[in-house]
Design a protein around this motif. Structure first.
Motif, mmCIF file in Angstrom:
data_model
loop_
_atom_site.group_PDB
_atom_site.id
_atom_site.type_symbol
_atom_site.label_atom_id
_atom_site.label_comp_id
_atom_site.label_asym_id
_atom_site.label_seq_id
_atom_site.Cartn_x
_atom_site.Cartn_y
_atom_site.Cartn_z
ATOM 1 N N ASP A 117 0.832 -1.198 0.000
ATOM 2 C CA ASP A 117 0.000 0.000 0.000
ATOM 3 C C ASP A 117 0.870 1.251 0.000
ATOM 4 O O ASP A 117 1.940 1.273 0.605
ATOM 5 N N TYR A 118 0.393 2.278 -0.684
ATOM 6 C CA TYR A 118 1.074 3.561 -0.644
ATOM 7 C C TYR A 118 0.086 4.687 -0.880
ATOM 8 O O TYR A 118 -1.039 4.472 -1.304
ATOM 9 N N ALA A 150 7.530 4.929 -11.054
ATOM 10 C CA ALA A 150 8.693 5.288 -10.227
ATOM 11 C C ALA A 150 8.645 4.537 -8.900
ATOM 12 O O ALA A 150 9.684 4.054 -8.415
ATOM 13 N N HIS A 151 7.472 4.406 -8.322
ATOM 14 C CA HIS A 151 7.304 3.666 -7.075
ATOM 15 C C HIS A 151 7.729 2.213 -7.262
ATOM 16 O O HIS A 151 8.489 1.664 -6.457
ATOM 17 N N ALA A 152 7.272 1.593 -8.349
ATOM 18 C CA ALA A 152 7.648 0.196 -8.631
ATOM 19 C C ALA A 152 9.148 0.062 -8.842
ATOM 20 O O ALA A 152 9.766 -0.878 -8.351
ATOM 21 N N ASP A 153 9.750 1.019 -9.567
ATOM 22 C CA ASP A 153 11.196 0.978 -9.812
ATOM 23 C C ASP A 153 11.975 1.101 -8.494
ATOM 24 O O ASP A 153 12.989 0.400 -8.308
ATOM 25 N N LEU A 154 11.533 1.976 -7.606
ATOM 26 C CA LEU A 154 12.215 2.151 -6.318
ATOM 27 C C LEU A 154 12.141 0.892 -5.473
ATOM 28 O O LEU A 154 13.119 0.527 -4.810
ATOM 29 N N LEU A 155 10.994 0.227 -5.506
ATOM 30 C CA LEU A 155 10.845 -0.991 -4.707
ATOM 31 C C LEU A 155 11.662 -2.137 -5.258
ATOM 32 O O LEU A 155 12.096 -3.011 -4.501
ATOM 33 N N SER A 156 11.896 -2.149 -6.566
ATOM 34 C CA SER A 156 12.653 -3.247 -7.152
ATOM 35 C C SER A 156 14.162 -3.020 -7.089
ATOM 36 O O SER A 156 14.934 -3.927 -7.358
ATOM 37 N N ALA A 157 14.570 -1.799 -6.742
ATOM 38 C CA ALA A 157 16.007 -1.491 -6.691
ATOM 39 C C ALA A 157 16.681 -2.059 -5.475
ATOM 40 O O ALA A 157 16.162 -2.347 -4.486
#
Length: 157
Positions: A117-118, A150-157
């Motif tokens: 959730d965000y 961007a949220h998905a990219d940050l979580l996958s980094a």
């Protein structure tokens, strides 16, 4: 809608509103006409953190509000992300058709995504007045999609 907003503002005007905004961490907002508050996207996010805390109580009242926020008629968040996520949101919009200088196209809410959730809070001064000036809706929908990416990219980094 404006009727529901008017009922809330009338019922909770004054000390109740001031106490809630203070607990939410938002400085007392100014109001030009007693209706529409002047605040920024960070303040809107703080309000939504307080709303989310209430929703998480899972009380009968919280469930009722959650049901309403999960089915609002207009939600740019839901338009952008609703196929993949559950969205609890309340859009805001105003047209500058009266030369009031109050044009706005906003949405904020909680997104329940597969990655967690965000909260999203976006504000703009683009015109929008359903059903006449809806051509600007893609602006905020595309912005929300970019923020989600961007949220998905940050979580996958």
């Amino acid at each position: 809608d404006n009727t529901g907003y008017a009922m809330l503002r009338s019922h909770y005007a004054g000390a109740s509103w001031d106490e809630w905004t203070a607990r939410a961490g938002v400085p007392q907002a100014e109001s030009d006409s007693g209706w529409y508050l002047n605040y920024c996207a960070c303040d809107l996010a703080r309000y939504w953190l307080a709303i989310d805390s209430f929703l998480e109580t899972e009380s009968e009242g919280a469930q009722s509000v959650k049901d309403l926020l999960g089915s609002t008629e207009v939600s740019f968040l839901r338009q952008a992300l609703g196929a993949e996520c559950k969205v609890y949101a309340k859009a805001g919009f105003e047209s500058n058709d009266s030369d009031s200088g109050l044009s706005a196209l906003n949405d904020a809410g909680i997104v329940e995504s597969p990655s967690g959730d965000y909260l999203v809070a976006v504000m703009s001064d683009a015109d929008y007045s359903d059903p006449y000036l809806t051509e600007n809706a893609y602006l905020i929908v595309d912005l929300i999609k970019a923020l989600d990416s961007a949220h998905a990219d940050l979580l996958s980094a």
